[in-house]
Enzyme design. Structure first.
Site: not given
Ligand code: DGJ
Length: 741
Positions: A479, A549
């Site tokens: 991430d 997201d």
């Molecule tokens: C952002 C990601 O896109 C989510 O899927 C998740 O992993 C969160 N960060 C976790 O902090």
């Protein structure tokens, strides 16, 4: 495929069955662009395409004559400051303050295959006969700077890959302030410009604009390719559509700051530039040093946008993505993020995983929150050691328990970031990017580690390597949750601060490369708050990426549709999440959530225990369906049929290579009463084969389905007493077609 140089006319012809690319050495030694498009016959002389006219107000290169005005000539790698007033491909600041340069043809080399670009992701060949590469060498006699322009033409597909390398062959120190990967002067501007833009949770929405005199551009100056824009644009003829007509796609294999731009000049020439964003870029080149630009890929198609996308898909799937997972169907996963966020214990994870296993899930992914003092986004980033309060036997323990359940185990990292409340920051406060004397902005309470420094990358690698060598981890979600601000490295001198953004990305690539090499069987999924770094650069290391997201099925139609213009379906991370959805609070049927997620890597982003028994049974059949069709869906030929950006219906399909099986996804956003009869024309089938529609047993020839269409008419809604499945908002269907004779 061939690359031909004609000594007499000083023309180059790069061609394969689909495209021709023509250039020549101009009278002043610079390289001129003559043509890029559909294949033409090879011949000795194309120099008639070099056109000049004496024009009022023009500035001419040679004293006493009125032909060569660079402003009016199509070039390969334009320079600003002599007689060309368009935006340049290259700019070099010299010690006397001048930024002029004059790169003249010195020689060239033609080689089989394709050389690697050191430290950078790029397309590759497995056999020499898959491509040919032309390396043009030019020199600026005054500074001694040497420019190499690389052109790789692939044997199959309308693909040309380009990059540039600038070497300081002189004695004085130079500063490279612009170095584009691609400069392309097209002879007219009768194009529509397509860009894929948006914001966090709204990535890669298709936007169309008409080229006009002036500049159109998309870019990122955030240190990552960004949610806002993607390093991919398309120029399409106004009459071209998804299925026919000329289009050219331009894609940059890079994950940092970029610029993609089209400038239409006064005489209707369109200059396309693509590369590292020149804003703030300043690369010091000492004597003997060189700079390699990222690679840009141009794809020409006369089979419309779908034709272009299919070429990109194949290239990026087969000759950009690498490694063990490249050609393998992707495991169906369950990620705990939207199920628990930071609120979990080991037992809770095992409970979620147990139900996932029962439903057929193959990989359980532990997301954020397992390390250091991480119980919210305020602490812990940088301390890549499991928190014993949550995981009694660390990652080794939880991984063993998941494996015992009969699933693989995956783990989340955010390697580039640190919270101030962390041991790493307390020990190395100078390891974050920050400008001396200035405020340091945070994003989600976190700061960006200075990945331009090798010791920083080494330290993070050390922590990750320890976990991955001790525990059975089969997948990593990498991430990256904030943009870069106050970009400045404590380890570099003032005159090298313009290098930090690019050095940062090189550090990211270096860490990826080391992990790929050390752990070749781990499947990497990239992520940057969803789709903030969904670009071809990252695909080289991580064959799939979390697309957004926003996990709502209706929102995902636009995101996945937009993403598919450049990126293969196997790279699009797409999961079923809870209803009401956590981002938009929309209730969509469980079948629609799966029907959208099938066209991607597929998985679940929720606690399956929370579903009813009926829903759990549905999940079991969804997983069984995906297991049966994932090769076709992820690696088949993908067609966009109806766009969510244009209407209420979205439709797309995938066909296997043999054209014997196809899966069609049909989605309706809002339901209406008493609707018209509808059909959708399919593509890519064999006209002579007879296909049976699974479920109904109805049969049709391929030519019927492609010319007459698949009938998608609904029953008579508005009168039924009970919804039998077809009605209601956010309805969808999957049609499976199999050749029976
Ligand atoms: C952002 C990601 O896109 C989510 O899927 C998740 O992993 C969160 N960060 C976790 O902090």
């Amino acid at each position: 495929m061939s690359i031909v140089f004609n000594e007499g006319t000083k023309t180059f012809h790069l061609f394969n069955r689909e495209i021709s690319y023509l250039m020549m050495v101009l009278p002043n030694g610079q390289m001129g662009q003559l043509y890029f498009g559909k294949r033409v016959h090879d011949r000795e002389d194309f120099s008639y395409l070099y056109e000049t006219l004496p024009r009022p107000m023009a500035a001419y290169v040679f004293e006493g004559e009125y032909s060569l005005s660079l402003e009016h000539v199509k070039q390969e790698y334009g320079v600003y400051g002599t007689s060309d007033f368009r935006r340049p491909a290259v700019e070099i600041l010299q010690q006397n303050g001048s930024r002029l340069c004059d790169f003249r043809y010195k020689g060239h080399e033609i080689m089989g295959g394709k050389p690697k670009l050191s430290g950078l992701p790029a397309t590759y060949t497995e056999k020499e006969e898959e491509a040919e590469t032309l390396i043009l060498t030019l020199e600026d006699p005054l500074t001694g700077a040497v420019l190499q322009l690389l052109y790789t033409i692939f044997a199959k597909g309308g693909i040309l890959a380009r990059s540039a390398k600038i070497m300081n062959g002189g004695t004085e120190t130079l500063h490279l302030t612009t170095a584009m990967s691609l400069c392309m002067d097209l002879p007219d501007y009768d194009y529509e410009w397509l860009q894929f833009s948006g914001a966090w949770a709204r990535e890669r929405h298709l936007k169309v604009r008409k080229l006009e005199q002036g500049i159109l551009a998309v870019d990122s100056r955030r240190g990552h390719s960004s949610h806002e824009h993607n390093p991919f644009i398309v120029l399409k003829r106004p009459w071209a559509n998804e299925f026919q007509g000329e289009v050219i796609g331009f894609s940059l294999i890079y994950s940092g700051n970029f610029l993609a731009q089209a400038e239409v000049d006064t005489h209707d020439t369109t200059r396309v530039l693509m590369g590292i964003h020149p804003m703030g870029f300043d690369w010091k080149l000492e004597k003997g040093e060189s700079f390699q630009t990222p690679e840009a890929v141009m794809v020409y198609s006369e089979r419309g946008l779908n034709g272009m996308s299919q070429t990109f898909h194949k290239l990026y799937r087969k000759r950009l993505a690498r490694g063990y997972w490249r050609d393998k169907a992707r495991p169906i996963l369950n990620n705990n993020w939207e199920a628990t966020y930071f609120d979990f214990t080991e037992e809770r994870l095992v409970e979620i995983a147990g139900k996932a296993k029962e439903c057929g899930v193959e990989l359980f992914v532990l997301d954020d929150g397992w390390f250091g003092e991480r119980s919210s986004d305020r602490a812990g980033l940088g301390d890549w050691v499991a928190n014993p309060k949550r995981l009694s036997r660390g990652i080794t323990g939880i991984a063993e328990r998941i494996e015992e359940l009969g699933m693989k185990f995956g783990l989340w990292f955010e390697p580039e970031m640190v919270n101030k409340d962390s041991d790493l920051y307390r020990k190395h406060p100078d390891w974050i990017l920050s400008t001396p004397g200035r405020n340091v902005s945070h994003g989600r309470n976190q700061y960006v580690l200075d990945f331009s420094r090798k010791e920083v990358v080494d330290c993070i690698y050390g922590m990750m390597e320890k976990i991955l060598s001790e525990a059975k981890v089969s997948y990593i979600k990498w991430d990256m949750n904030r943009s870069i601000t106050e970009c400045y490295s404590a380890a570099l001198p003032p005159e090298r601060q313009g290098e930090v953004f690019h050095r940062y990305i090189l550090g990211v690539y270096d860490l990826y490369e080391r992990l790929n090499t050390q752990f070749p069987h781990i499947l990497f999924e990239s992520c940057a708050s969803g789709g903030g770094r969904f670009d071809p650069g990252i695909l080289y290391y991580a064959p799939q990426g979390w697309a957004s997201d926003d996990s709502d099925a209706v929102e995902r139609l636009e995101i996945q549709y937009g993403t598919s213009f450049c990126y293969p379906i196997s790279s699009i991370g797409s999961h079923v999440s809870a209803a009401p959805n956590h981002q938009v609070f929309r209730n969509t049927p469980l079948n629609t959530r799966a029907n959208v997620a099938y066209f991607g890597t597929f998985g679940y982003e929720l606690d399956l225990n929370k579903l009813t028994e009926d829903e759990q049974e549905m999940v079991k059949s969804q997983i069984a369906f995906m297991k049966e069709y994932r090769e076709l869906l992820q690696f088949g030929t993908f067609y966009r049929l109806a766009s969510p950006f244009e209407g209420n219906i979205t439709c797309w399909m995938a066909v296997n290579e043999e054209q014997t099986e196809a899966v069609v996804g049909w989605y309706r956003t809002l339901c209406h009463v008493n609707m018209p009869y509808t059909r959708i024309r399919l593509h890519g089938l064999n006209p002579d084969l007879c296909y049976e529609e699974s479920g109904t047993g109805k049969t049709y020839y391929g030519d019927e389905l492609m010319n007459i269409g698949l009938v998608t008419t609904d029953g008579m809604s508005g009168q039924a007493e009970e919804n039998t499945g077809d009605y209601g908002d956010f309805g969808s269907r999957i049609y499976v077609l199999k050749a029976v004779r």
